[in-house]
Structures are given as structure tokens and as C-alpha cells.
Design an enzyme around this catalytic site. Structure first.
Site, short mmCIF file in Angstrom:
data_model
loop_
_atom_site.label_atom_id
_atom_site.label_comp_id
_atom_site.label_asym_id
_atom_site.label_seq_id
_atom_site.Cartn_x
_atom_site.Cartn_y
_atom_site.Cartn_z
N THR A 311 0.85 -1.19 0.00
CA THR A 311 0.00 0.00 0.00
C THR A 311 0.88 1.23 0.00
O THR A 311 1.86 1.31 0.75
CB THR A 311 -0.93 0.03 1.22
OG1 THR A 311 -1.80 -1.11 1.17
CG2 THR A 311 -1.78 1.29 1.24
N PHE A 313 1.26 5.14 0.80
CA PHE A 313 0.74 6.21 1.64
C PHE A 313 1.42 7.52 1.26
O PHE A 313 2.57 7.53 0.81
CB PHE A 313 1.02 5.94 3.12
CG PHE A 313 0.30 4.73 3.68
CD1 PHE A 313 -0.84 4.88 4.46
CD2 PHE A 313 0.78 3.45 3.45
CE1 PHE A 313 -1.49 3.78 4.97
CE2 PHE A 313 0.13 2.34 3.96
CZ PHE A 313 -1.01 2.51 4.72
#
Length: 443
Positions: A311, A313
Site C-alpha cells: 500500500t 501512503f
């Protein structure tokens, strides 16, 4: 006295700030970050941001005190001038009493001339003294969405080691925490290698005025959690964040779980909910750290469908950083055009001509103008979606080629905004594993 700087919308920065009490992990309670009670000015100076900025400028400038006679008591005046004393700042008089340290006069010397004993000079106050900017790392307060044990908390710890992580129940609360000076930074997900983009945060990036100052990529390692003593055969419901459920769908089927899937706000919050309500027929998809925090057992480890699950960020701040050219940078922009998507090819050509690589392009419907009508006398009225385009490209705004590319893009678009120019995450990456020690991230 007229303010030396325009009023700031953040009037509560110095005095009127709501108290914050650390409550349950899932809620963010506001608390002021910087204490200002150690700095005060007489006569009410400092009651708002404009006043104390003006006071700093006055104290730092050449202030000439218009001294009154040494002894005005004989004429009915005050000895020191008292309330009648005024100060001249750059030739303009002000009635604000700054309590300037007077010059002390000593006794006459042998020649009969009085000598002047100057007071020890003091360093002028600056805005930095009144509202110090926290340094990188341990002094930062970083907002993230979720509760302790969430992957966003781990991303905040990777981006800013030893920071104070502030949990927020929603993405927009994290944005507002930074805007209201409750937090110094926010770390929020924008895309996942399996689930795709987090569209909500792209919309919030456009709605709020924060700047992207960095990025961090976090390998995601999912676990199936349940209360101690619960076996997989007893599970008839699995709850987690929608992205986590999508990333583990195939593995859950292979485990033979005939359980309903139910979406909740975040992964660690699912574990907290099961533990708080003693739900023995429900399992959660969350991190191993969430299991440790909420007293859960790990029924299955590493249940993501793809081991290369990561992921991305972004780190958000109130002010942008100064772009540099001594390390790889990435720049994020958003643009729109009144004439639809036909301009997209011209925009992409501006980057291709200058050999600038694009790392992402995302389109979102225009919220204020979602539909564009095109009238054609022969076939009728056509309805098209209006889009906002988000683009990430590998170049710093300090580079001439990036500046020229955006100058050309601006000619084709009706709206263009630079969301941030920031260093790329160049840390070594490896697939998420149960024995992954390379990242040193405390899940």
C-alpha cells in the site's frame, strides 16, 4: 495599532483551543499541541495571531522610545511617562506598551559627566519562539485513520520514526487535524497494489489545501484473527476493511470458510470490535499487532491473495517542502478542462516530449459539473462525464523540464493544481512474509 501582517484564519492558535483528552483508541479527541501560556504581552497584546506577529515585528525592529524628562513629578506628570509613553516604529507611533527595558543611568563620574550603563541586550522574540516548528521525527504528531494496530499506524511510524501517532475515526478527520494544528502531519493511503486507488482520499486532496510532502510504501501482511479458543469451524462471519476483504477473498475460500463478509471502517477496528463485544462467531482480517493489542489469536497467517501486496501512503502537511534535484523526486498534480477529455492527449504529450515518466494517472468525475451536454442537430443531445485528472510524474519542480511541462499543460487546461513535489520512497522492498525482518515495521 494596525496589524503589521494580515489576520490569519487560525485565530485559536494561541489561546482559544479545545482541550484534548486521550480516550478510547477509536476516537480522536482534540487537544492543543503548543502551549502559549509561557509567552504573554501586556495590554492584551497576543490575544490573536495578528497581534503577536505584530509584537514580534515591533520588538525585532529599531524601536526608539520617546523618553520623557527624567522627573515629571514636579509638573504633575508621571516619573517614567507611565501610560503616556509611546513608541515609534519605523516612524509611526503606537500606543502599545511594550515594557521596553529602560537605559539605566549611573552616578556622575570624576569629570562630572553622567555615564550610561546599557542593559544586557536580549534576543528579540520571533514567530519561531512563540510557535516552534517541530523537527523531523520524535517531536511530530502524526494523524492517521483507524485505531492502534492499523496499517496506517505502521505507515506513520515508518514515515516518521518515534512520532506521536494520533488515531482518527475517518479520513477527513485526519485532514482537519492537520489544518487545525492538532497534528503536524497526516499519513493516509492512496492506492494498493491489489485493491487499486482509495478514491475517497483523492477527493479529499482536492477539497482540502494540504500539501503532499512525502510518500511511503508499506508491505501488507494480513492475518485471520478470532477470540482465544475459537476454531475456524465456528466462524460464520468475517469483518474487515473493504480493501482487506478484497485482498483476501481467494484465500478465505481456500480455507473453507463458509462465512459472510462484512465491511467495517478499518482492519484494527474490526479486531477491537470483536474483542469488545466478545463475538465468538466472528473473525477479523487485521495485522498481527492488532491481535497482540486486543488479545486475539491468529487463526491463519499471511492470508493475502498475493504476497506482493503493498500500500502506498502519502504524507501531508500544511506547508509544501522545497523541491530539490539531488535525489529522486515525484510530483503530483490535478487538472481539468472545460472541453472534456480531448485535452488529455495534449497534456500527456507535454510530458512525453520532455522524457518525463508518468507513474500514475487517475480520473475522477467532476463533483460540481458531473455531466457535460453536447447538442447535435442531427443525432440529438449527447451526455458526457466531466473528469478531474490526477497525475504523478517522476521529476522535481526544481527541474526546468518539469516547470516547462506544467507551463504547457496550463495552456490546455482550465484548472491546474500542484498537490506536492516530494522525495520518492526509495527504501528496499520485498514481498510481505511472515518472517520479513527487512522492513522492521512493528505490525
Amino acid at each position: 495599532m494596525q496589524s503589521l501582517s494580515p489576520p490569519s484564519p487560525i485565530k485559536s492558535l494561541v489561546r482559544q483551543r479545545p482541550p484534548v483528552i486521550r480516550g478510547s483508541p477509536g476516537k480522536l479527541l482534540l487537544q492543543c499541541i503548543y502551549r502559549s501560556d509561557s509567552v504573554s504581552f501586556p495590554n492584551g497584546v497576543g490575544s490573536n495571531r495578528a497581534d503577536w506577529q505584530s509584537s514580534c515585528a515591533i520588538l525585532a525592529s529599531k524601536v526608539v522610545a520617546q523618553q520623557q524628562p527624567a522627573n515629571k513629578s514636579s509638573s504633575g506628570g508621571d516619573v517614567d511617562g507611565g501610560a503616556d509613553r509611546v513608541a515609534a516604529v519605523n516612524g509611526h507611533k503606537t500606543s502599545v506598551d511594550l515594557n521596553l527595558v529602560p537605559i539605566e543611568k549611573t552616578a556622575s563620574n570624576s569629570n562630572g559627566n553622567s555615564s550610561i550603563k546599557p542593559h544586557q541586550p536580549q534576543k528579540p522574540l520571533t514567530i519561531t519562539d512563540l510557535c516552534p516548528a517541530p523537527m523531523h521525527g520524535s517531536h511530530l504528531r502524526v494523524a492517521y485513520q483507524g485505531v492502534p494496530g492499523a496499517y496506517s499506524e505502521a505507515a506513520a511510524g515508518k514515515a516518521y520514526p518515534n512520532c506521536e501517532a494520533i488515531p482518527c475515526d475517518q479520513f477527513e478527520v485526519a485532514f482537519q487535524a492537520v489544518e487545525l494544528w492538532i497534528a503536524d502531519r497526516a499519513v493516509l493511503p492512496v492506492e494498493n497494489s491489489l485493491g487499486g486507488s482509495i478514491h475517497r482520499n483523492y477527493d479529499l486532496l482536492l477539497r482540502h489545501r494540504l500539501h503532499i510532502v512525502g510518500e511511503v510504501q508499506l508491505p501488507v501482511h494480513h492475518c485471520l484473527l478470532a477470540l482465544p479458543g475459537v476454531r475456524k469451524e465456528y466462524i460464520n462471519r468475517v469483518i474487515s476493511h473493504p480493501q482487506a476483504l478484497a485482498q483476501c477473498e481467494l484465500t478465505l475460500t481456500k480455507l473453507g470458510l463458509q462465512a459472510a463478509r462484512e465491511a467495517v471502517d478499518d482492519t484494527a477496528g474490526a479486531a477491537e470490535y470483536i474483542a469488545a463485544n466478545n463475538l465468538r462467531d466472528t473473525a477479523a482480517i487485521a495485522s498481527a499487532r492488532a491481535a497482540e493489542l486486543y488479545g486475539m489469536q491468529v487463526l491463519a497467517d499471511g492470508i493475502q491473495d498475493d504476497s506482493s501486496n503493498v500500500t502506498r501512503f502519502v504524507m501531508l502537511a500544511r506547508e509544501p517542502i522545497i523541491p530539490r534535484t539531488d535525489r529522486p523526486f515525484k510530483t503530483s498534480i490535478v487538472f481539468a478542462h472545460d472541453k472534456g477529455t480531448s485535452v488529455l492527449f495534449k497534456v500527456l504529450s507535454a510530458f512525453a516530449f520532455r522524457n518525463i515518466s508518468l507513474t500514475k494517472i487517475e480520473s475522477r468525475p467532476h463533483r460540481n459539473r458531473p455531466i457535460r451536454l453536447v447538442d447535435d442537430g442531427n443525432v440529438g443531445t449527447a451526455k458526457h462525464f466531466e473528469y478531474m485528472f490526477y497525475i504523478d510524474f517522476e521529476a522535481s519542480m526544481a527541474e526546468i523540464r518539469a516547470q516547462n511541462a506544467l507551463a504547457e499543460v496550463q495552456e490546455f487546461t482550465s484548472f491546474l493544481r500542484v498537490l506536492g513535489s516530494y522525495p520518492m520512497d526509495m527504501t528496499p522492498w520485498c514481498p510481505s512474509r511472515g518472517d520479513n525482518d527487512d522492513e522492521k515495521i512493528p505490525f
